[in-house]
Design a protein around this motif. Structure first.
Motif, short mmCIF file in Angstrom:
data_model
loop_
_atom_site.label_atom_id
_atom_site.label_comp_id
_atom_site.label_asym_id
_atom_site.label_seq_id
_atom_site.Cartn_x
_atom_site.Cartn_y
_atom_site.Cartn_z
N PRO A 183 -2.62 5.32 10.98
CA PRO A 183 -2.23 4.20 11.59
C PRO A 183 -3.30 3.32 12.17
O PRO A 183 -3.44 2.08 12.30
N ASP A 184 -4.51 4.11 12.49
CA ASP A 184 -5.85 3.25 13.33
C ASP A 184 -6.60 3.13 11.95
O ASP A 184 -7.76 2.41 12.34
N LEU A 185 -6.32 3.34 10.65
CA LEU A 185 -7.46 3.04 9.62
C LEU A 185 -7.63 1.42 9.57
O LEU A 185 -8.57 1.01 9.44
N ALA A 186 -6.40 0.74 9.72
CA ALA A 186 -6.58 -0.76 9.36
C ALA A 186 -7.31 -1.29 10.52
O ALA A 186 -7.97 -2.38 10.37
N ARG A 187 -7.20 -0.73 11.68
CA ARG A 187 -8.22 -1.21 12.88
C ARG A 187 -9.73 -1.14 12.45
O ARG A 187 -10.48 -1.82 13.10
N ARG A 188 -9.97 -0.10 11.68
CA ARG A 188 -11.32 0.11 11.43
C ARG A 188 -12.07 -0.65 10.39
O ARG A 188 -13.09 -0.66 10.23
N LEU A 189 -10.98 -1.18 9.71
CA LEU A 189 -11.53 -2.09 8.66
C LEU A 189 -11.79 -3.53 8.96
O LEU A 189 -11.01 -3.93 9.89
N PRO A 190 -12.53 -4.27 8.34
CA PRO A 190 -12.91 -5.70 8.39
C PRO A 190 -11.57 -6.53 8.64
O PRO A 190 -10.32 -6.16 7.89
N ALA A 191 -11.52 -7.68 9.26
CA ALA A 191 -10.50 -8.50 9.17
C ALA A 191 -10.08 -8.97 7.87
O ALA A 191 -10.79 -9.12 7.19
N GLY A 192 -8.74 -9.20 7.69
CA GLY A 192 -8.37 -9.56 6.23
C GLY A 192 -8.11 -8.35 5.15
O GLY A 192 -7.59 -8.72 4.14
N VAL A 193 -8.75 -7.20 5.40
CA VAL A 193 -8.35 -5.94 4.52
C VAL A 193 -7.20 -5.34 4.96
O VAL A 193 -7.05 -4.84 6.27
N ASP A 194 -6.22 -5.15 4.33
CA ASP A 194 -4.95 -4.45 4.34
C ASP A 194 -4.91 -3.06 3.64
O ASP A 194 -5.11 -3.03 2.50
N VAL A 195 -4.44 -2.11 4.21
CA VAL A 195 -4.41 -0.89 3.69
C VAL A 195 -2.73 -0.57 3.39
O VAL A 195 -2.22 -0.56 4.60
N GLU A 196 -2.52 -0.38 2.38
CA GLU A 196 -0.87 -0.01 2.03
C GLU A 196 -0.84 1.49 1.91
O GLU A 196 0.33 1.99 2.27
N ALA A 197 -1.45 2.02 1.20
CA ALA A 197 -1.50 3.63 0.78
C ALA A 197 -2.71 4.12 0.89
O ALA A 197 -3.66 3.68 0.58
N VAL A 198 -2.64 5.30 1.09
CA VAL A 198 -3.67 6.31 0.84
C VAL A 198 -3.43 7.38 -0.01
O VAL A 198 -2.59 8.10 0.03
N ARG A 199 -4.23 7.53 -0.92
CA ARG A 199 -4.08 8.40 -2.14
C ARG A 199 -4.46 9.90 -1.84
O ARG A 199 -5.40 9.99 -0.94
N ALA A 200 -3.58 10.59 -1.93
CA ALA A 200 -3.68 12.07 -1.55
C ALA A 200 -3.17 13.02 -2.78
O ALA A 200 -2.64 12.41 -3.73
N THR A 201 -3.53 14.21 -2.93
CA THR A 201 -3.15 15.16 -3.88
C THR A 201 -2.17 16.26 -3.05
O THR A 201 -2.60 16.95 -2.15
N VAL A 202 -1.18 16.75 -3.92
CA VAL A 202 -0.32 17.72 -3.27
C VAL A 202 -0.17 18.62 -4.15
O VAL A 202 0.08 18.51 -5.57
N ALA A 203 -0.14 20.04 -3.89
CA ALA A 203 0.12 21.06 -4.84
C ALA A 203 1.18 21.18 -5.30
O ALA A 203 2.38 21.17 -4.44
N ALA A 204 1.54 21.39 -6.46
CA ALA A 204 3.15 21.53 -7.04
C ALA A 204 3.37 22.89 -7.06
O ALA A 204 2.74 23.54 -7.80
N ARG A 205 4.26 23.33 -6.36
CA ARG A 205 4.56 24.67 -6.42
C ARG A 205 6.29 24.72 -6.60
O ARG A 205 6.83 25.11 -5.63
#
Lengths: 209, 79
Positions: free
Chosen positions: A66-88
């Motif tokens: 939630p704090d990521l958007a605050r650290r980015l310049p104005a006008g930049v919006d983050v919708e998703a964060v790419r991650a990997t999850v192990a399929a078990r």
């Protein structure tokens, strides 16, 4: 310009036997990928049967960082964060979902390549204008045109696997439909009709003295 | 129609090139060189295995054999 393009692309030197070799390599690669997908082993994560590859997943940025958007310049919006999850995968359904991600597409690619190889072999034999090649081209056209359905199945399977994982409630699920394969499939079906006309012309001139 | 079907297509046209050649004491090889058609193709025509004939070929045959198309070709209803 035209001569330069031909030199650059090398159409003049294009050897149909080299093409046959290339398609044969493709058949072998697609067979290996299909066999690995069937066994539940991914080409990327070869950790053993059933372990699967890490699945790429888009996590909801508003909840994960939630704090990521605050650290980015104005006008930049983050919708998703790419991650990997192990399929078990544990149950039968999850094992099936792991296989549905790659296997249908790999089998489709294998079928297309086998048909392509038969067409190329008929060119090598010097007799490509036959009904069999029209049929092969039509099948390839339909397979390519319908491939987005398999891609949607793969995406749904992936989403379902992610939903069942530890980050299931944080993941963003989306399904996209590819239109380019539909256009290419349609083009191949049109070319198959053109080829069919060529076969009829060839039959007409056969036995012409 | 498949290629196999078209190859076995039946028609009532018969070619009498062998008879006309014999009457003029000509060989197929000689006629082929005069007409400008390959020996293989002329042989196909002579043996009734041709499916079609060009007007230009028929014209050349009539010119070299000094005959009418009807001397080379005839039609009878296929049984």
């Amino acid at each position: 310009m035209d001569a330069w393009l031909r030199r650059a692309v090398g159409f003049d030197r294009c050897d149909v036997r080299a093409l046959e070799g290339l398609v044969t390599v493709g058949v072998v690669v697609a067979s290996v990928v299909a066999a690995m997908a069937l066994a539940g082993v991914s080409a990327i994560g070869v950790g053993g049967v059933g372990s699967g590859a890490p699945i790429e997943v888009d996590l909801d940025a508003a909840r994960v960082a939630p704090d990521l958007a605050r650290r980015l310049p104005a006008g930049v919006d983050v919708e998703a964060v790419r991650a990997t999850v192990a399929a078990r995968p544990s149950g039968l359904l999850e094992h099936l979902l792991v296989r549905l991600q790659v296997l249908p597409i790999a089998l489709l690619a294998l079928a297309v390549l086998v048909l392509m190889r038969r067409i190329v072999r008929s060119v090598v034999a010097g007799d490509p204008f036959v009904e069999a090649n029209v049929r092969r081209l039509r099948i390839i056209g339909w397979l390519v045109a319908l491939s987005p359905i398999l891609l949607v199945i793969a995406q749904v399977a992936r989403s379902e696997l992610v939903a069942r994982s530890s980050v299931g409630d944080l993941a963003l699920s989306h399904v996209t439909i590819a239109f380019v394969p539909i256009l290419i499939g349609g083009l191949l079906l049109v070319l198959a009709q053109v080829f069919a006309a060529g076969v009829r012309l060839r039959q007409d001139t056969e036995g012409l003295v | 129609m498949t290629a196999d079907e078209s190859r076995t297509e039946r028609h009532g046209i018969a070619v009498h090139l062998d008879r006309v050649l014999a009457e003029r004491d000509l060989t197929l090889t000689e006629l082929a060189s005069r007409v400008g058609v390959t020996l293989v193709n002329l042989s196909v025509l002579k043996n009734n295995r041709a499916r079609a004939i060009r007007f230009s070929t028929l014209d050349a045959l009539c010119r070299e054999l000094d005959c009418q198309p009807g001397d080379i070709l005839s039609y009878s209803k296929p049984r």
